[in-house]
Design an enzyme around this catalytic site. Structure first.
Site, short mmCIF file in Angstrom:
data_model
loop_
_atom_site.label_atom_id
_atom_site.label_comp_id
_atom_site.label_asym_id
_atom_site.label_seq_id
_atom_site.Cartn_x
_atom_site.Cartn_y
_atom_site.Cartn_z
N ALA A 65 0.39 -0.90 0.41
CA ALA A 65 -0.34 0.29 -0.04
C ALA A 65 1.18 1.26 0.42
CB ALA A 65 -1.46 -0.18 1.42
N GLY A 109 0.56 -5.27 1.10
CA GLY A 109 -0.38 -4.68 0.44
C GLY A 109 -0.34 -5.55 -1.21
N GLU A 112 -0.64 -9.71 -0.14
CA GLU A 112 -1.85 -9.50 -0.22
C GLU A 112 -3.06 -9.60 -1.64
OE1 GLU A 112 -2.23 -6.58 2.68
OE2 GLU A 112 -2.55 -8.06 4.49
N GLU A 132 4.54 -5.02 6.84
CA GLU A 132 4.59 -4.31 7.58
C GLU A 132 4.37 -3.86 8.64
OE1 GLU A 132 2.90 -6.69 6.00
OE2 GLU A 132 1.08 -5.75 4.53
N1 CAA Z 1 4.87 2.62 -0.37
C1 CAA Z 1 5.23 4.30 -1.57
N2 CAA Z 1 5.99 4.43 -2.16
C2 CAA Z 1 6.68 3.05 -1.77
C3 CAA Z 1 6.57 2.36 -1.32
C4 CAA Z 1 5.24 1.83 -1.07
N3 CAA Z 1 4.79 1.26 -0.36
N4 CAA Z 1 7.33 1.05 -1.90
C5 CAA Z 1 8.68 1.92 -3.03
N5 CAA Z 1 8.05 3.31 -3.13
C6 CAA Z 1 8.61 3.95 -3.36
C7 CAA Z 1 9.76 5.06 -2.69
O1 CAA Z 1 10.14 5.93 -1.74
C8 CAA Z 1 11.29 5.25 -3.86
O2 CAA Z 1 10.06 6.48 -3.84
P1 CAA Z 1 11.31 8.15 -4.22
O3 CAA Z 1 12.56 7.72 -5.35
O4 CAA Z 1 10.84 9.14 -4.81
O5 CAA Z 1 12.24 8.49 -3.05
C9 CAA Z 1 10.45 4.71 -4.92
O6 CAA Z 1 9.61 3.64 -4.80
C10 CAA Z 1 11.88 2.79 -4.65
O7 CAA Z 1 11.91 2.25 -3.79
P2 CAA Z 1 13.18 2.29 -2.62
O8 CAA Z 1 14.26 3.43 -3.34
O9 CAA Z 1 12.90 2.32 -1.61
O10 CAA Z 1 13.97 1.42 -3.53
P3 CAA Z 1 14.93 0.06 -3.41
O11 CAA Z 1 14.89 -0.33 -3.92
O12 CAA Z 1 15.86 0.42 -2.58
O13 CAA Z 1 14.10 -0.56 -2.10
C11 CAA Z 1 11.61 -2.37 -1.18
C12 CAA Z 1 13.05 -1.81 -2.84
C13 CAA Z 1 12.67 -3.03 -0.80
C14 CAA Z 1 10.78 -2.20 -1.74
C15 CAA Z 1 11.88 -0.90 -0.33
O14 CAA Z 1 10.89 0.87 -0.93
C16 CAA Z 1 10.47 -0.85 0.61
O15 CAA Z 1 10.58 -1.63 1.98
N6 CAA Z 1 9.40 -0.84 0.28
C17 CAA Z 1 8.07 -0.86 1.43
C18 CAA Z 1 7.93 -1.87 1.83
C19 CAA Z 1 6.63 -1.96 2.75
O16 CAA Z 1 6.74 -1.28 3.62
N7 CAA Z 1 5.32 -2.37 2.12
C20 CAA Z 1 3.89 -1.95 3.13
C21 CAA Z 1 3.67 -0.86 3.07
S1 CAA Z 1 2.04 -1.39 4.20
C22 CAA Z 1 1.04 -2.85 3.42
O17 CAA Z 1 1.19 -2.80 2.02
C23 CAA Z 1 -0.16 -2.41 4.06
C24 CAA Z 1 -0.96 -3.16 4.14
O18 CAA Z 1 -1.35 -4.69 4.61
C25 CAA Z 1 -2.22 -2.98 2.79
#
Ligand code: CAA
Length: 258
Positions: A65, A109, A112, A132
């Site tokens: 998400a 998400g 999911e 998460e």
């Molecule tokens: N939401 C918003 N933006 C996201 C994102 C997310 N879930 N995941 C990645 N992005 C964005 C980053 O902010 C970044 O944007 P900018 O270039 O503008 O800074 C871009 O995508 C590229 O990401 P990274 O620079 O972080 O890329 P990376 O290769 O270094 O890392 C990753 C990749 C491991 C996937 C890392 O981005 C990450 O950990 N993302 C978050 C994953 C996460 O926590 N997901 C769960 C979200 S909560 C949820 O999903 C609730 C639910 O159950 C419904």
């Protein structure tokens, strides 16, 4: 169909819906989930389509998400605004088969949503996770429910509590995905599988999908009864006449439109 966060293609009777927010690794926001519901319902109602593929990019099916969008939400925004509950589960109402063709990050998400597909074909670069807990929330779209039902309690707890990602090989071993293919062959394989399904009777495919999903909601005895009603009803369909007469005549069946 024109969308801002999706790309749409068709290949014969197979529709491909591609999540498309590359700068945010396909993070799932409200607009994308509205558009996804719209596209899914249109293809589900389209008699020219027999199977739907949901995919993302090679780098990410979806990294979860959209954290930027929800970071400042409070309880009223989520519960009161019905966040996730409002538009994330349209996919569960789709009656035609939906294949998830996933690659790269399938997180939170994104994992999911992938688990709401009927089955998953993954590229060998895929990483699945429910991280998460690292951003201070529980999963909100079925991660604590579908993951243990799919891969078992121990591995699900491990992934959910540590935020550990598993690779495609581990995902295949645990039954989370049905096939793993090289990344550059993912769409070719998914479209081939979709074409195989779309060549069957869509009526029978929908009945099988509904019956399998029933297995997760009822007892074995009730589930078998449910299946048997579909089996008996199949004898009232043109698909059964065509399938069985083609077998006896030693020719290929033609289920077009059946
Ligand atoms: N939401 C918003 N933006 C996201 C994102 C997310 N879930 N995941 C990645 N992005 C964005 C980053 O902010 C970044 O944007 P900018 O270039 O503008 O800074 C871009 O995508 C590229 O990401 P990274 O620079 O972080 O890329 P990376 O290769 O270094 O890392 C990753 C990749 C491991 C996937 C890392 O981005 C990450 O950990 N993302 C978050 C994953 C996460 O926590 N997901 C769960 C979200 S909560 C949820 O999903 C609730 C639910 O159950 C419904």
């Amino acid at each position: 169909m024109e969308y801002s966060d999706l790309l749409i293609e068709t290949h014969g009777r197979v529709a491909v819906i591609r999540l498309n927010r590359p700068k945010a690794l396909n993070a799932l926001n409200d607009n994308m989930m509205n558009e996804l519901g719209d596209a899914l319902y249109k293809f589900d109602a389209d008699p020219a389509i027999g199977c739907i593929i949901l995919t993302g990019s090679e780098k990410a099916f979806a990294a979860g998400a959209d954290i930027a969008a929800m970071a400042n939400y409070d309880y009223a925004d989520t519960f009161g605004g019905n966040y996730i509950g409002r538009n994330w589960e349209h996919i569960l109402n789709v009656r035609k088969p939906v294949i998830g063709a996933v690659s790269g990050f399938v997180l939170g998400g994104g994992c999911e949503l992938a688990m709401m597909c009927d089955f998953l074909i993954a590229s060998d670069t895929t990483k699945f996770g429910q991280p998460e807990i690292r951003v201070g929330v529980t999963p909100g779209a079925g991660g604590t429910q579908r993951l243990p039902r799919t891969i078992g309690k121990s591995k699900a707890m491990d992934m959910l509590l540590t935020a550990r990602m598993i690779d495609a090989a581990e995902a295949e071993r645990t039954g989370l995905v049905s096939r793993v293919v090289p990344a550059d062959k993912l769409m070719e394989e998914a479209i081939a599988v979709g074409t195989t399904i779309a060549a069957m009777s869509v009526t029978v495919a929908m009945a099988i999908k509904d019956s399998v999903n029933r297995a997760f909601e009822t007892t074995l005895t009730e589930g078998v009864r449910y299946e048997r009603r579909y089996f008996h009803a199949a004898f009232g369909t043109p698909a059964q006449k065509e399938g069985m007469s083609a077998f006896l005549a030693k020719r290929a069946p033609n289920f077009d439109g059946l």
